[in-house]
Design a protein around this motif. Structure first.
Motif, PDB file in Angstrom:
ATOM      1  N   UNK A   1     -45.795  -4.238 122.823  1.00 49.13           N
ATOM      2  CA  UNK A   1     -44.552  -4.880 122.446  1.00 49.13           C
ATOM      3  C   UNK A   1     -44.847  -6.174 121.794  1.00 49.13           C
ATOM      4  N   UNK A   2     -46.257  -6.663 122.242  1.00 50.46           N
ATOM      5  CA  UNK A   2     -46.511  -8.012 121.551  1.00 50.46           C
ATOM      6  C   UNK A   2     -46.120  -9.318 122.434  1.00 50.46           C
ATOM      7  N   UNK A   3     -45.200  -8.905 123.532  1.00 51.79           N
ATOM      8  CA  UNK A   3     -44.364  -9.896 124.486  1.00 51.79           C
ATOM      9  C   UNK A   3     -45.430 -10.269 125.484  1.00 51.79           C
ATOM     10  N   UNK A   4     -45.400 -11.563 125.735  1.00 53.01           N
ATOM     11  CA  UNK A   4     -46.069 -12.218 126.783  1.00 53.01           C
ATOM     12  C   UNK A   4     -45.471 -11.869 128.339  1.00 53.01           C
ATOM     13  N   UNK A   5     -46.369 -11.103 129.138  1.00 49.58           N
ATOM     14  CA  UNK A   5     -45.817 -10.584 130.282  1.00 49.58           C
ATOM     15  C   UNK A   5     -46.509 -11.138 131.404  1.00 49.58           C
ATOM     16  N   UNK A   6     -45.978 -11.509 132.454  1.00 51.57           N
ATOM     17  CA  UNK A   6     -46.758 -12.016 133.775  1.00 51.57           C
ATOM     18  C   UNK A   6     -46.134 -11.537 134.791  1.00 51.57           C
ATOM     19  N   UNK A   7     -47.201 -11.156 135.772  1.00 58.36           N
ATOM     20  CA  UNK A   7     -46.629 -10.314 136.824  1.00 58.36           C
ATOM     21  C   UNK A   7     -47.096 -10.993 138.182  1.00 58.36           C
TER      22      UNK A   7
END
Length: 148
Positions: A45-51
């Motif tokens: 998606x190109x979205x910045x994701x943090x877990x």
């Protein structure tokens, strides 16, 4: 909360289909599998994701087995492993539904995703399908709030 680093993943074209490298290893622990899924969604998606792990606190102590996910400025927490996986699927579905669309077409795509989710909720006998539809609607609602 402790941030869980996302692994480096890439999507490799193989003819008319594609695969993710490295592939998911079912022997990994839940946090590692979830980090892999978050990395794949971010890649696609190109979205910045943090877990994050330990997102749920009871009596001042983090509870294991719960996760928090940040997508850009949005944050959602207290997910079990399966709910976090479902949430990430909703993020991917929302991103794919709106990719390359103008505002009115994006709104139409989101409306169709909502219609299908509501249909699933109203007619499905499968609890997991209903849960996934409810979670997908929650993702759409969260993004709608942030963009208004």
């Amino acid at each position: 909360m402790k941030e869980i680093p996302l692994p480096e993943v890439t999507r490799v074209q193989e003819g008319r289909s594609s695969v993710v490298e490295p592939p998911l290893d079912t022997d990994w622990d839940e946090a590692t599998k979830l980090a892999w899924q978050a990395a794949v969604v971010a890649c696609d998606t190109g979205l910045p994701i943090r877990l994050y792990d330990g997102a749920w606190v009871v009596g001042g102590k983090p509870m294991s087995g719960y996760y928090s996910i940040n997508v850009g400025p949005s944050s959602a927490s207290s997910f079990t492993y399966s709910k976090a996986w479902t949430y990430l699927n909703g993020v991917r579905a929302g991103a794919e539904a709106t990719k390359g669309l103008g505002a009115s077409r994006a709104e139409a795509a989101i409306a169709e995703v909502r219609r299908l989710c509501n249909l699933t909720i109203n007619v499905s006998y499968r609890a997991q399908a209903i849960d996934q539809a409810v979670d997908t609607l929650a993702v759409l609602d969260r993004f709608a709030k942030e963009s208004s």
